[in-house]
Design a protein around this motif. Structure first.
Motif, PDB file in Angstrom:
ATOM      1  N   PHE A   1       0.813  -1.210   0.000  1.00  0.00           N
ATOM      2  CA  PHE A   1       0.000   0.000   0.000  1.00  0.00           C
ATOM      3  C   PHE A   1       0.854   1.271   0.000  1.00  0.00           C
ATOM      4  CE2 PHE A   1      -3.621  -2.657   1.693  1.00  0.00           C
ATOM      5  CZ  PHE A   1      -4.480  -2.390   0.645  1.00  0.00           C
TER       6      PHE A   1
ATOM      7  N   LYS B   1      -7.196  -2.971   3.351  1.00  0.00           N
ATOM      8  CA  LYS B   1      -7.746  -1.986   2.421  1.00  0.00           C
ATOM      9  C   LYS B   1      -8.644  -0.992   3.145  1.00  0.00           C
ATOM     10  CE  LYS B   1     -10.784  -1.553  -1.626  1.00  0.00           C
ATOM     11  NZ  LYS B   1     -11.589  -2.308  -2.628  1.00  0.00           N
TER      12      LYS B   1
ATOM     13  N   GLU C   1      -7.781   2.888   3.568  1.00  0.00           N
ATOM     14  CA  GLU C   1      -8.714   3.810   2.937  1.00  0.00           C
ATOM     15  C   GLU C   1      -9.140   4.908   3.914  1.00  0.00           C
ATOM     16  OE1 GLU C   1     -11.708   2.954  -0.517  1.00  0.00           O
ATOM     17  OE2 GLU C   1     -12.573   2.302   1.387  1.00  0.00           O
TER      18      GLU C   1
ATOM     19  N   THR D   1      -8.038  -0.742  -5.551  1.00  0.00           N
ATOM     20  CA  THR D   1      -7.320  -2.016  -5.608  1.00  0.00           C
ATOM     21  C   THR D   1      -8.273  -3.196  -5.801  1.00  0.00           C
ATOM     22  OG1 THR D   1      -5.572  -1.150  -4.177  1.00  0.00           O
ATOM     23  CG2 THR D   1      -5.753  -3.549  -4.356  1.00  0.00           C
TER      24      THR D   1
END
Length: 217
Positions: free
Chosen positions: A118, A156, A160, A173
């Motif tokens: 990430f 994620k 986020e 993604t």
């Protein structure tokens, strides 16, 4: 890695190039550490697959991580069997440039690899990464176990939230179960170790990803 035939949309299976039945020739061993690219890998080691833009720079992010046994570049998430580099760059295979990471879970956790993933690119850009435009540069995580799937989805969501706080949009993604990983041609393997001044278009967001500090129990 700029090509006039780049595609900025995802194709479907009916549009994909036919590919070939035999694998594309590739290197037998890692240029940096000498380990076998295709195995056999040590017992108990695990495999992860990440896509974060041009795989030349993406692979370099992982091979130096302590606990990583071997890395390789290739193509995943598409439809064309055993695609060539030129075919993938046409946008007509559905693949994204990817990195295979084989690691010792006793020395590095999957969450730690997610953190590297990430933070090493901008996962909000859709079918591109920086100046590299096309579906072959999309961000993706291909999980190889339910535990990886759960960690990827959780990571994620966590990242986020951190990005949103800094004004970024949603993460784009792709997270999907791993299907065949097709190894790229020999000269693409560990490209930036062979060509230290070679092209790398990766750039992160500058936002820290608050996951991945431990190892497996």
């Amino acid at each position: 890695m700029f090509f006039t035939r780049q595609k900025s949309r995802m194709i479907g299976p009916a549009e994909a190039l036919p590919g070939r039945s035999s694998p594309i020739p590739t290197a037998e061993r890692h240029f940096v550490n000498g380990n076998a690219l295709k195995g056999p890998y040590p017992a108990g080691f695990e495999t992860a697959i990440f896509a974060l833009g041009c795989y030349w720079g993406a692979e370099r992010k992982f091979w130096a991580v302590p606990g990583v046994w071997v890395t390789a570049v290739g193509n995943a998430g598409g439809f064309t069997p055993n695609p060539s580099y030129e075919e993938v760059c046409s946008g007509l295979t559905g693949h994204t440039e990817s990195v295979l990471v084989v690691y010792d879970p006793a020395k590095v956790s999957y969450e730690a690899l997610l953190k590297v993933f990430f933070e090493s690119h901008d996962p909000t850009q859709g079918l591109r990464q920086g100046n590299d435009v096309g579906s072959q540069y999309r961000s993706a995580i291909y999980w190889t176990s339910p535990a990886q799937r759960d960690a990827a989805l959780s990571g994620k969501a966590t990242y986020e939230d951190a990005l949103k706080a800094k004004g970024f949009g949603p993460i784009t993604t792709e997270i999907a179960e791993a299907e065949p990983f097709y190894f790229a041609e020999t000269h693409h393997q560990q490209y930036l170790a062979k060509n230290p001044g070679g092209y790398c278009g990766l750039g992160g967001t500058g936002v820290s990803c608050p996951i991945g500090t431990g190892v497996a129990a």
